[in-house]
Design a protein around this motif. Structure first.
Motif, mmCIF file in Angstrom:
data_model
loop_
_atom_site.group_PDB
_atom_site.id
_atom_site.type_symbol
_atom_site.label_atom_id
_atom_site.label_comp_id
_atom_site.label_asym_id
_atom_site.label_seq_id
_atom_site.Cartn_x
_atom_site.Cartn_y
_atom_site.Cartn_z
ATOM 1 N N CYS A 163 -33.308 -61.409 -34.000
ATOM 2 C CA CYS A 163 -33.916 -62.733 -33.925
ATOM 3 C C CYS A 163 -33.167 -63.606 -32.926
ATOM 4 O O CYS A 163 -31.968 -63.430 -32.698
ATOM 5 C CB CYS A 163 -33.893 -63.407 -35.302
ATOM 6 S SG CYS A 163 -34.886 -62.585 -36.572
ATOM 7 N N ALA A 164 -33.868 -64.553 -32.356
ATOM 8 C CA ALA A 164 -33.249 -65.548 -31.474
ATOM 9 C C ALA A 164 -33.146 -66.869 -32.227
ATOM 10 O O ALA A 164 -34.121 -67.316 -32.837
ATOM 11 C CB ALA A 164 -34.084 -65.733 -30.213
ATOM 12 N N THR A 165 -31.962 -67.482 -32.225
ATOM 13 C CA THR A 165 -31.727 -68.718 -32.957
ATOM 14 C C THR A 165 -31.475 -69.868 -31.996
ATOM 15 O O THR A 165 -30.699 -69.739 -31.049
ATOM 16 C CB THR A 165 -30.532 -68.570 -33.913
ATOM 17 O OG1 THR A 165 -30.817 -67.536 -34.863
ATOM 18 C CG2 THR A 165 -30.276 -69.870 -34.670
ATOM 19 N N HIS A 166 -32.150 -70.995 -32.263
ATOM 20 C CA HIS A 166 -31.985 -72.204 -31.461
ATOM 21 C C HIS A 166 -31.507 -73.302 -32.405
ATOM 22 O O HIS A 166 -32.217 -73.662 -33.350
ATOM 23 C CB HIS A 166 -33.302 -72.609 -30.799
ATOM 24 C CG HIS A 166 -33.915 -71.521 -29.966
ATOM 25 N ND1 HIS A 166 -33.668 -71.386 -28.621
ATOM 26 C CD2 HIS A 166 -34.752 -70.509 -30.306
ATOM 27 C CE1 HIS A 166 -34.330 -70.350 -28.151
ATOM 28 N NE2 HIS A 166 -35.006 -69.802 -29.152
ATOM 29 N N ARG A 167 -30.319 -73.827 -32.167
ATOM 30 C CA ARG A 167 -29.743 -74.831 -33.048
ATOM 31 C C ARG A 167 -30.298 -76.208 -32.712
ATOM 32 O O ARG A 167 -30.231 -76.674 -31.573
ATOM 33 C CB ARG A 167 -28.229 -74.822 -32.893
ATOM 34 C CG ARG A 167 -27.478 -75.793 -33.780
ATOM 35 C CD ARG A 167 -27.634 -75.508 -35.246
ATOM 36 N NE ARG A 167 -27.101 -74.225 -35.655
ATOM 37 C CZ ARG A 167 -27.099 -73.812 -36.912
ATOM 38 N NH1 ARG A 167 -27.624 -74.589 -37.863
ATOM 39 N NH2 ARG A 167 -26.599 -72.644 -37.232
ATOM 40 N N LEU A 168 -30.887 -76.882 -33.720
ATOM 41 C CA LEU A 168 -31.420 -78.227 -33.545
ATOM 42 C C LEU A 168 -30.390 -79.286 -33.885
ATOM 43 O O LEU A 168 -30.374 -80.370 -33.300
ATOM 44 C CB LEU A 168 -32.654 -78.433 -34.428
ATOM 45 C CG LEU A 168 -33.838 -77.491 -34.204
ATOM 46 C CD1 LEU A 168 -34.933 -77.786 -35.220
ATOM 47 C CD2 LEU A 168 -34.384 -77.632 -32.793
ATOM 48 N N SER A 169 -29.554 -78.985 -34.874
ATOM 49 C CA SER A 169 -28.528 -79.902 -35.358
ATOM 50 C C SER A 169 -27.551 -79.073 -36.170
ATOM 51 O O SER A 169 -27.782 -77.867 -36.385
ATOM 52 C CB SER A 169 -29.151 -80.997 -36.231
ATOM 53 O OG SER A 169 -29.570 -80.451 -37.486
ATOM 54 N N PRO A 170 -26.467 -79.657 -36.655
ATOM 55 C CA PRO A 170 -25.561 -78.879 -37.519
ATOM 56 C C PRO A 170 -26.245 -78.319 -38.762
ATOM 57 O O PRO A 170 -25.791 -77.319 -39.323
ATOM 58 C CB PRO A 170 -24.478 -79.904 -37.888
ATOM 59 C CG PRO A 170 -24.465 -80.864 -36.744
ATOM 60 C CD PRO A 170 -25.902 -80.985 -36.323
ATOM 61 N N LEU A 171 -27.345 -78.948 -39.196
ATOM 62 C CA LEU A 171 -28.010 -78.518 -40.431
ATOM 63 C C LEU A 171 -29.275 -77.708 -40.199
ATOM 64 O O LEU A 171 -29.694 -76.951 -41.082
ATOM 65 C CB LEU A 171 -28.366 -79.749 -41.278
ATOM 66 C CG LEU A 171 -27.202 -80.580 -41.825
ATOM 67 C CD1 LEU A 171 -27.739 -81.791 -42.581
ATOM 68 C CD2 LEU A 171 -26.312 -79.741 -42.715
ATOM 69 N N HIS A 172 -29.910 -77.845 -39.059
ATOM 70 C CA HIS A 172 -31.228 -77.259 -38.854
ATOM 71 C C HIS A 172 -31.282 -76.382 -37.610
ATOM 72 O O HIS A 172 -30.606 -76.655 -36.616
ATOM 73 C CB HIS A 172 -32.288 -78.367 -38.752
ATOM 74 C CG HIS A 172 -32.304 -79.297 -39.922
ATOM 75 N ND1 HIS A 172 -32.556 -78.871 -41.208
ATOM 76 C CD2 HIS A 172 -32.087 -80.633 -40.006
ATOM 77 C CE1 HIS A 172 -32.497 -79.900 -42.039
ATOM 78 N NE2 HIS A 172 -32.214 -80.970 -41.328
ATOM 79 N N ARG A 173 -32.133 -75.356 -37.691
ATOM 80 C CA ARG A 173 -32.288 -74.448 -36.568
ATOM 81 C C ARG A 173 -33.704 -73.889 -36.550
ATOM 82 O O ARG A 173 -34.454 -74.019 -37.513
ATOM 83 C CB ARG A 173 -31.278 -73.304 -36.649
ATOM 84 C CG ARG A 173 -31.484 -72.368 -37.821
ATOM 85 C CD ARG A 173 -30.276 -71.438 -37.998
ATOM 86 N NE ARG A 173 -30.487 -70.382 -38.970
ATOM 87 C CZ ARG A 173 -30.441 -70.543 -40.285
ATOM 88 N NH1 ARG A 173 -30.199 -71.735 -40.788
ATOM 89 N NH2 ARG A 173 -30.627 -69.524 -41.091
ATOM 90 N N VAL A 174 -34.048 -73.275 -35.439
ATOM 91 C CA VAL A 174 -35.317 -72.572 -35.276
ATOM 92 C C VAL A 174 -34.989 -71.110 -35.034
ATOM 93 O O VAL A 174 -34.083 -70.788 -34.257
ATOM 94 C CB VAL A 174 -36.107 -73.124 -34.073
ATOM 95 C CG1 VAL A 174 -37.412 -72.345 -33.892
ATOM 96 C CG2 VAL A 174 -36.393 -74.601 -34.241
#
Length: 351
Positions: A163-174
């Motif tokens: 999977c590819a992970t994109h961090r939105l914030s310290p708490l949330h990701r895509v």
């Protein structure tokens, strides 16, 4: 002057305009009313409720309890709205009234991100009044998307690494997954959805009031639903439970519930995208049913990233905490894009 109702207004219900700031405390409102020469302290349901320490039992009329619950919902105090609807349930004397209050209580719990509690409340209310149309709809969707516990499978070794992970914030990701469905399965869903839309006189365009999509409910397309259920138990639910455990209250894949799922069509000549919004979901997923060059543009836009994310391949999915993360449907500039949009979260039951 145009006005938009944020809730249902009963025929004959009195509409009023507050003479003081309603977001002030009861004491602050009383002082403001006294300064304007108005009767103070006020004896309205809200002031009575707040002066009693927010104890719903202090409110005399059941209709006032409902108004307080609606007000709490409008102001985003969803836990309080749920408690007020629980008071309505406790006072109700017939099955229909218990069910009405139970449905509203479950909706408030959903908005408060307490999905397992919401499903429990809805089940109990449905038992009190099986003929309640809204609760019957909830039950019909539960049955449509439910899978036997034995159908769920552990994720293949190395799935998370793929999977590819994109961090939105310290708490949330895509998280973008590898394909969960084959290209043939995706094409079958699109074909079944198009046939269902034609049979019903067109695609639905007004089912979601705030963020209208051009869609067909997956539960109403048996051929597509069968493909989706297999993928849900085999890969999608296990992925959500493994990759977002905190968001789904730590429940295993077999206890995740699909709240809604629908095939969405973005057409460059019609519905090209969607405005910023949040979903009624602990976890949202967009499952790609086709890919460029069938369309250009598109994807799920995340303001926190400043760009759109789309699945890399047909059958891949974009996973994120839809109720917490603001997002939008990126405009497509050519062609037609198809996805399955999925709203999911924790359901009640034993682990």
């Amino acid at each position: 002057v145009d006005a938009i109702a944020l809730r249902d207004i009963a025929e004959g219900e009195e509409l009023t305009v507050a003479m003081v700031a309603t977001n002030a405390t009861a004491e602050g409102r009383a002082a403001a009313m006294a300064a304007r020469g108005l009767p103070s302290p006020c004896g309205c349901a809200r002031c009575t409720f707040e002066r009693a320490g927010r104890d719903a039992a202090a409110v005399g009329a059941a209709s006032d309890v409902r108004l307080l619950a609606d007000l709490a919902t409008e102001e985003g105090r969803h836990d309080e709205a749920a408690a007020l609807h629980a008071e309505r349930q406790a006072r109700a004397t017939d099955g229909a009234a218990i069910a009405d209050a139970g449905y509203a209580r479950g909706a408030a719990l959903m908005a408060a991100n307490r999905w397992a509690d919401a499903h429990r409340v809805w089940r109990e209310a449905a038992e009190a009044c099986p003929e309640h149309s809204l609760l019957a709809g909830v039950e019909a969707k539960r049955r449509a998307y439910s899978c036997a516990a034995s159908a769920f499978r552990p994720l293949p070794k190395g799935f998370a690494d793929a999977c590819a992970t994109h961090r939105l914030s310290p708490l949330h990701r895509v998280v973008v997954t590898p394909p969960l469905l084959s290209a043939e399965q995706c094409a079958a869903i699109v074909s079944a959805a198009e046939a269902a839309a034609e049979a019903r006189g067109g695609w639905t365009t007004s089912r979601h009031y705030g963020v209208p999509t051009t869609d067909v409910p997956l539960a109403e397309v048996p051929e597509a639903l069968a493909v989706f259920r297999e993928a849900w138990a085999r890969a999608l639910a296990p992925a959500l439970a493994a990759l977002f455990p905190d968001a789904v209250e730590g429940v295993p894949a077999s206890r995740l519930r699909v709240h809604d799922a629908f095939v969405v069509r973005y057409d460059s000549a019609e519905r090209r995208g969607l405005p910023r919004h949040r979903d009624e979901a602990q976890i949202s997923a967009t499952l790609a049913l086709n890919a460029p060059p069938a369309y250009a543009g598109g994807g799920t836009h995340f303001p926190a990233l400043g760009r759109a994310i789309d699945a890399s391949n047909v059958g891949g999915a974009v996973l994120f905490e839809g109720g917490a993360v603001e997002h939008a449907g990126e405009v497509i500039t050519a062609g037609t894009r198809y996805i399955v949009a999925i709203f999911a979260g924790a359901g009640e039951g034993e682990d």
